[in-house]
Design an enzyme around this catalytic site. Structure first.
Site, PDB file in Angstrom:
ATOM      1  CG  HIS A 113     -50.959 -69.587 -22.008  1.00  0.00           C
ATOM      2  ND1 HIS A 113     -51.691 -69.888 -20.886  1.00  0.00           N
ATOM      3  CD2 HIS A 113     -51.270 -70.533 -22.916  1.00  0.00           C
ATOM      4  CE1 HIS A 113     -52.418 -70.968 -21.109  1.00  0.00           C
ATOM      5  NE2 HIS A 113     -52.186 -71.375 -22.332  1.00  0.00           N
ATOM      6  CB  ALA A 160     -42.977 -78.317 -43.399  1.00  0.00           C
ATOM      7  CE  LYS A 181     -41.556 -61.211 -42.287  1.00  0.00           C
ATOM      8  NZ  LYS A 181     -40.623 -61.059 -41.493  1.00  0.00           N
TER       9      LYS A 181
END
Length: 194
Positions: A113, A160, A181
């Site tokens: 968006h 996570a 990364k």
């Protein structure tokens, strides 16, 4: 007397899936199980064999947004395991390849968006999209976010709470952080820290 009512419950859910859900999907493979879905658009979803989708999953193909038409395609290949609360939205194409394991509370989207015109509410502006592909045998851990344009190679791990942005991530990579990364990669028969 029923020895394990939970097993009986799972068999009933599996049977109900076959009877009521299967005809609405583009493809619904043998042994696939959906447990208490929150929201699905089955006409855009292809499920391979032995896919498990746990409760409260939202898997949505967006075919029209702000008057613009899209042709969403969601492909989930064989032996994919998706834990609770997946949020997946697609206007173009998302592919989750074989043997992928997705932990709880993960977001996968090929939609962005943009915030370009300050005179129009963000949710009313035209969306942008890009392919998302999750390679075979990947593991996506809890609360990870996969954004448009992400292509994960084979056997990658997304740590996570990571947010993975547009890019191609090679096979056998460990991706972590915000933005995500590569922190480690298996190359030449050894793990290398980046």
């Amino acid at each position: 007397m029923i020895k394990n009512p939970f097993l009986l419950y799972r068999k009933i859910i599996r049977l109900l899936n076959l009877i009521f859900l299967r005809p609405f999907f583009k493809k619904y493979g043998k042994g696939t199980r959906i447990e208490q879905a929150y929201y699905f658009t089955p006409q855009y979803i292809q499920l391979g064999k032995k896919v498990l989708i746990c409760k409260n999953a939202r898997i949505e193909g967006v075919n029209v947004y702000e008057g613009i038409k899209f042709n969403p395609e969601i492909i989930i290949e064989d032996n994919v395991s998706i834990q609770q609360n997946l949020h997946l939205t697609c206007a173009n194409k998302i592919i989750i390849k074989k043997h992928v394991a997705i932990a709880a509370n993960v977001t996968i989207t090929d939609i962005n968006h943009p915030y370009k015109d300050i005179h129009i509410p963000i949710e009313k502006q035209p969306i942008e999209y890009d392919l998302v592909e999750i390679g075979e045998e990947c593991k996506i851990y809890n609360n990870a976010v996969i954004l448009p344009g992400v292509i994960l190679g084979k056997h990658c791990v997304v740590a996570a709470n990571s947010v993975v942005r547009k890019g191609i991530y090679p096979d056998y990579s460990v991706i972590a952080g915000i933005p995500g990364k590569i922190v480690s990669q298996y190359v030449d028969n050894k793990w290398t820290k980046k």
